[in-house]
Design an enzyme around this catalytic site. Structure first.
Site, short mmCIF file in Angstrom:
data_model
loop_
_atom_site.label_atom_id
_atom_site.label_comp_id
_atom_site.label_asym_id
_atom_site.label_seq_id
_atom_site.Cartn_x
_atom_site.Cartn_y
_atom_site.Cartn_z
N ASP A 94 0.80 -1.15 -0.02
CA ASP A 94 -0.05 0.01 -0.17
C ASP A 94 0.85 1.18 -0.05
O ASP A 94 0.19 2.41 -0.34
CB ASP A 94 -1.16 -0.09 0.93
CG ASP A 94 -0.31 -0.27 2.39
OD1 ASP A 94 0.80 0.08 2.73
OD2 ASP A 94 -0.84 -1.16 3.24
N HIS A 111 6.67 -7.59 -1.37
CA HIS A 111 5.34 -7.86 -2.41
C HIS A 111 5.17 -6.83 -3.39
O HIS A 111 4.39 -6.77 -3.99
CB HIS A 111 4.19 -8.32 -1.59
CG HIS A 111 4.36 -9.60 -0.65
ND1 HIS A 111 3.40 -9.78 0.25
CD2 HIS A 111 5.30 -10.73 -1.02
CE1 HIS A 111 4.07 -11.00 0.94
NE2 HIS A 111 4.99 -11.48 -0.04
N ASN A 210 1.19 -8.80 17.54
CA ASN A 210 0.13 -9.30 16.71
C ASN A 210 -1.02 -9.81 17.46
O ASN A 210 -0.79 -10.36 18.70
CB ASN A 210 0.62 -10.63 15.88
CG ASN A 210 -0.12 -11.02 14.46
OD1 ASN A 210 -0.28 -10.09 13.88
ND2 ASN A 210 -0.57 -12.02 14.61
N ILE A 228 -2.41 -2.75 17.47
CA ILE A 228 -1.46 -2.16 16.90
C ILE A 228 -1.43 -0.64 16.92
O ILE A 228 -0.18 0.13 17.24
CB ILE A 228 -1.13 -2.73 15.45
CG1 ILE A 228 -0.71 -4.03 15.59
CG2 ILE A 228 -0.08 -1.97 14.82
CD1 ILE A 228 -1.11 -4.85 14.29
#
Length: 240
Positions: A94, A111, A210, A228
């Site tokens: 993103d 990625h 997490n 988070i």
């Protein structure tokens, strides 16, 4: 604490507060719906113009380019600006780390990025918003302006290999850092997830932020299950 090199490894959970859902994870949209997964699978994308048309429409509908960095992204960029050496290794496409202020050269996108498109023929790169504007103007499957080849998002689709150069840089950071913070990742997608183990094996302090358990929790010096958006800024304040 001195000038420790802090590596931040971010997964999909990092961006959910920015309104970007988890598409790629075990319960992600692309895994649950075979038809949707085809839209991001290289073999289907290259072979079928209809898959490409639907893929461009999906990208327009997701609206990821409109997403803004959240408090977690800002905290990482603030730590870097404070003078602490920071490198970001991300599974996300993103670009929100850079929008928050992290220098591009200090962010390793395993990625790729959804903010650019690349020609599968001549490898020319251009902006995603330009391609989406062409789709909106009536080109269902826009071709490369340079050579007429097939355009795709500059992301790593299913069936494609990670960029070996980016992966090598990420491995070097994992082995060279003193602190490795894994945030919002299940640490199950390989080879990216193995970076946490590499860092711990090289003597780094491994911290995992997490909601759910990960396969690397037993190696971690600290495991944080808090949200988070609040947990990461509080954690990074320790290193500033």
């Amino acid at each position: 604490m001195g000038k420790q090199l802090v590596a931040v490894f971010s997964g999909a959970g990092m961006s959910t507060d920015s309104g970007i859902p988890d598409y790629r994870g075990p319960q992600g949209l692309w895994r649950r719906d075979a038809e949707t997964e085809k839209l991001v699978t290289y073999e289907y994308y290259m072979a079928d113009p209809d898959v490409r048309r639907r893929s461009w429409l999906m990208r327009a509908e997701i609206g990821a380019l409109a997403a803004r960095p959240n408090a977690a992204h800002t905290a990482v960029a603030d730590l870097e600006r404070s003078g602490t050496p920071v490198r970001v290794i991300t599974q996300n496409v993103d670009g929100l780390h850079q929008l928050a202020g992290m220098p591009d050269r200090k962010v390793f996108e395993l990625h790729g990025t959804a903010r650019s498109v690349v020609c599968t023929g001549c490898h020319a790169r251009s902006a995603m918003d330009e391609a989406l504007a062409r789709v909106a103007a009536g080109e269902p499957d826009p071709a490369c302006a340079a050579c007429g080849g097939i355009l795709k998002a500059a992301t790593v689709m299913f069936g494609e290999r990670l960029d070996p150069e980016v992966l090598a840089q990420a491995v070097a950071v994992a082995k060279g850092c003193q602190v490795f913070i894994a945030v919002g990742s299940t640490l199950q997608v390989q080879p990216a997830a193995s970076l946490a183990g590499m860092a711990a094996g090289a003597g780094a302090r491994l911290i995992i932020v997490n909601a759910e358990e990960t396969p690397y929790d037993s190696l971690a010096a600290e495991v944080i299950r808090e949200p988070i958006g609040t947990a990461l800024p509080a954690l990074l304040a320790r290193f500033a």
